[in-house]
Design an enzyme around this catalytic site. Structure first.
Site, PDB file in Angstrom:
ATOM      1  N   ASP A 282       0.892  -1.162   0.053  1.00 46.77           N
ATOM      2  CA  ASP A 282       0.043  -0.057   0.120  1.00 46.77           C
ATOM      3  C   ASP A 282       0.972   1.204   0.076  1.00 46.77           C
ATOM      4  O   ASP A 282       2.306   1.133   0.355  1.00 46.77           O
ATOM      5  CB  ASP A 282      -0.946   0.105   0.966  1.00 46.77           C
ATOM      6  CG  ASP A 282      -2.196   0.926   1.038  1.00 46.77           C
ATOM      7  OD1 ASP A 282      -2.298   1.612  -0.129  1.00 46.77           O
ATOM      8  OD2 ASP A 282      -3.123   0.935   1.871  1.00 46.77           O
TER       9      ASP A 282
HETATM   10  C1  BGC Z   1      -4.874   3.209   0.343  1.00 44.78           C
HETATM   11  C2  BGC Z   1      -5.381   2.336  -0.799  1.00 44.78           C
HETATM   12  C3  BGC Z   1      -5.224   2.787  -2.201  1.00 44.78           C
HETATM   13  C4  BGC Z   1      -3.752   3.475  -2.130  1.00 44.78           C
HETATM   14  C5  BGC Z   1      -3.847   4.036  -3.701  1.00 44.78           C
HETATM   15  C6  BGC Z   1      -3.526   4.011   0.050  1.00 44.78           C
HETATM   16  O1  BGC Z   1      -3.461   5.023   0.815  1.00 44.78           O
HETATM   17  O2  BGC Z   1      -4.877   2.782   1.561  1.00 44.78           O
HETATM   18  O3  BGC Z   1      -6.408   1.618  -0.441  1.00 44.78           O
HETATM   19  O4  BGC Z   1      -5.326   1.719  -3.128  1.00 44.78           O
HETATM   20  O5  BGC Z   1      -3.710   4.526  -1.356  1.00 44.78           O
HETATM   21  O6  BGC Z   1      -4.352   5.121  -3.835  1.00 44.78           O
END
Ligand code: BGC
Length: 724
Positions: A282
């Protein structure tokens, strides 16, 4: 591995390398390509860069300069196919091997055609609609050149203070598992290389929703038993449905961050479940291992994440920076790098990117908001909304001549989009006012007054709200949470609606007119002061661009509500966490209950009313005793005693009342939604495979079945069966 004819003949000349041969076996293509790559090219494949959202094509040139043509993936890159094609051309034409870039994007509940938030979708109990909604999202996203979505989120979530409960399918394990598989199928289809398919990403692996006190990014305490019982099954279901990728989560699980967790990332996912796609970290999760107190520095963070089993590094550029050194020092082997690259390339080949790296440059009209998609989002919205209360059958509004529509949500369209709208646009969305104006045209007069904002202290609009209420036969009050109050980093210490809204409701209710409350929200709400003041309550959630039509259709009776809660509505915030499948306490009766409030929720999991009147017949089982390998059938006949056809979802639960590891008081194991015509009956049947449905996993993930008594439950009935 079946070698293609070309590979078998050793035909690997630069004119026709095996990896470029579309007819060759994917594994042969992967091997061939990995063999040709330099270490630098390999490491670049393991990275996902971001450029921020660039919608201005003319500026593209400048941005592109920063990106190595060999980069593995890009996130948030461009909103237009031409922008994506230009970037892809750089990869295809300026890199030595012409490896296409994988374009990822958060397409959570639709791309431009915004569907209900996932939590609302779960309340529809309609897996086919969820699959189709993901299919439309995949079509629109892929038409814009996106190959990969960071969805579905299948985190079982039991704390509505946590903002991200909107992104998943509620509190139940089985529900999350079923919607996980449906979403994956919708995005990927049977074959990801087909037109308009995109790769899915199960997130956030695993247990992120167990965040303490509903805060985001904070540590969790998850026992191995709970990991296997509660948090892993939706991921396993998604993996079985073919999910190409997973995203590692931010949080720490009992001391070990999810993004440095070899057990879940490698032993469970790759070894036990044999997942052969890849895991992306993530946003910044690799670097964050330092802040979490696991890695001493960013280099060690890279080592831990990579060795745990994360193949692609999202956004923080740790892999690109530190992997070369770690390889030089012998801490990471080339063999490991090759295996990670293989997994990423495999997904690119499966998506057909080498054959079709570019997207056809269509007009917005050809890509977005197609009539069928609009119909689908309205239908899904109508099935996702939950009628929580309908005292005296105040709904549907069949005889009202003048309807007052008040509250901050009355004319607002934006809040129906909810958080995580990919390309959502307010101008596409229909407000309740717009929906009702169309629905009640020629049948009833609408008088509107906002009354107040969603939050704040300004009561100057109350008088007008009272005036229109007094002039009407019924008052529809649109209250609730805004879309941006849910989602990532949107924890709340209370799940109440702001006091100003409760006050508006009380003021309007004092007119003595029947009151119908419509609620927007991305989480269960604390309605203890709202419930007594409302004759009817309809939970709209954030149900997308056609929410206004769907809500108006339910108000008029054109739609018969069929949604049921996929997450408990606590009586008050203080009851959290409260969910249906808890274990039994040590003492019974009134022991251990709250002394200041009820210990029952306001609305339990599965609650939801209909305009039809469904009567459940007697629950019957095909046998009283079975052996472990015998199938058992449970049946119940449901009769629609009303004049209105309606859809009823039957939830089937099981319980193992005495077990060497205590089991929850009930666990959902099957659900089915059917249309029952007025006055007719239909039989619902649950086919029970004892090991699958009655057995459970131990803390190592091994499934087994105890002999003894099991209980099967439907509605308020329960019968026992003996497994011998
Ligand atoms: C979130 C994810 C997301 C990613 C990309 C992160 O901050 O936790 O769920 O897919 O960002 O945007």
């Amino acid at each position: 591995m079946a070698l293609s004819m070309m590979a078998a003949w050793g035909c690997t000349s630069e004119q026709s390398p095996v990896y470029k041969d579309a007819s060759a076996d994917i594994e042969d293509r992967v091997e061939d390509l990995v063999d040709r790559m330099t270490l630098e090219e390999k490491i670049l494949q393991l990275n996902q860069y971001t450029l921020g959202v660039n919608t201005v094509e003319n500026n593209l040139g400048e941005v592109v300069k920063d990106i190595p043509a060999e980069i593995g993936s890009l996130i948030y890159f461009s909103d237009v196919p031409t922008g994506r094609n230009a970037m892809q051309r750089k990869a295809m034409e300026e890199s030595r091997l012409g490896i296409p870039i994988l374009f990822g994007h958060d397409v959570i509940h639709g791309y431009r055609t915004t569907f209900p938030i996932p939590l609302a979708q779960a309340c529809s109990w309609n897996l086919e609609l969820a699959r189709k909604a993901s299919e439309v999202a995949a079509q629109e996203a892929s038409d814009c050149g996106i190959h990969w979505t960071f969805s579905p989120m299948v985190d079982v979530a039991r704390d509505p203070r946590w903002g991200r409960v909107m992104e998943g399918y509620g509190e139940d394990v089985y529900t999350n598992a079923m919607f996980s598989a449906a979403a994956v199928k919708g995005y990927q289809g049977e074959d990801m290389s087909e037109k308009n398919r995109i790769a899915a990403c199960l997130k956030h692996y695993v247990g992120y929703a167990a965040s303490e006190a509903g805060r985001d990014y904070v540590p969790t305490e998850i026992s191995d038993q709970t990991l296997w019982d509660t948090y892993l099954p939706p991921f396993e279901a998604g993996v079985k449905a073919g999910a190409a990728t997973l995203m590692s989560a931010f949080h720490t699980i009992s001391g070990i961050p999810a993004s440095a967790n070899h057990y879940i990332l490698t032993e469970v996912l790759k070894e036990k479940w044999q997942h052969d796609g890849f895991v992306v970290s993530d946003w910044g999760a690799v670097e964050q291992l330092v802040y979490q107190g696991m890695a001493e520095d960013k280099k060690e963070a890279t080592l831990l994440a990579f060795n745990a089993g994360i193949e692609m590094d999202m956004a923080d550029r740790m892999y690109i920076k530190y992997l070369p050194e770690l390889i030089d020092e012998g801490k990471v082997s080339i063999k490991q790098v090759d295996e990670a690259v293989r997994r990423i390339l495999r997904v690119k080949f499966r998506l057909g990117l080498f054959e079709n790296p570019y997207v056809e440059e269509k007009s917005e009209e050809e890509m977005y908001l197609l009539p069928k998609s609009l119909e689908l989002t309205e239908q899904q919205a109508s099935e996702s909304m939950v009628l929580l209360k309908n005292e005296g059958n105040v709904l549907p509004l069949e005889n009202a001549r003048t309807i007052a529509l008040v509250g901050p949500g009355a004319t607002d369209a934006a809040e129906h989009l909810g958080n995580w709208g990919a390309r959502a646009r307010v101008e596409d969305a229909v407000s309740v006012f717009q929906g009702m104006s169309k629905e009640f045209a020629g049948k009833a007069n609408l008088l509107t007054a906002k009354g107040c904002e969603f939050d704040g202290e300004d009561k100057s609009g109350f008088a007008e709200a009272v005036r229109v209420a007094k002039a009407s036969d019924v008052v529809v009050v649109c209250l609730g949470h805004r879309g941006c109050w849910s989602g990532e980093n949107q924890s709340r210490s209370t799940i109440e609606i702001p006091a100003i809204q409760e006050e508006l409701l009380a003021t309007v209710e004092a007119t003595g007119k029947p009151v119908v409350v419509l609620l927007t929200g991305g989480r269960p709400l604390d309605l203890r002061r709202v419930e007594p003041k409302a004759d009817a309550i309809l939970m709209l959630w954030h149900s997308g661009i056609r929410a206004g039509y769907a809500a108006a259709g339910i108000l008029s009776g054109r739609y018969n509500p069929s949604g049921k809660l996929a997450m408990t509505f606590p009586y008050s915030t203080g009851q959290i966490p409260i969910y249906y499948n808890r274990r039994n306490p040590a003492r019974t009766g009134d022991q251990g209950l709250y002394r200041d409030i009820t210990s029952e929720p306001m609305y339990p999991f599965g609650h939801g009313l209909s305009y039809s009147d469904f009567e459940y017949g007697k629950l019957t089982l095909s046998a009283e005793k079975i052996s472990a390998n015998e199938t058992l059938y449970a049946e119940v006949e449901v009769k629609n005693n009303s004049q209105r056809e309606g859809m009823e979802t039957v939830h089937w639960y099981v319980c193992d009342p005495y077990s060497h590891i205590t089991r929850p008081v009930k666990e959902l194991k099957f659900f089915e939604k059917k249309l029952i015509k007025a006055g007719e009956s239909t039989v619902y049947r649950f086919e029970i495979d004892p090991l699958r449905d009655l057995g459970f996993v131990n803390k190592k993930g091994e499934r087994y079945l105890d002999k003894g008594e099991y209980q099967i439950m439907v509605g308020d009935q329960m019968v026992s069966v003996l497994v011998e």
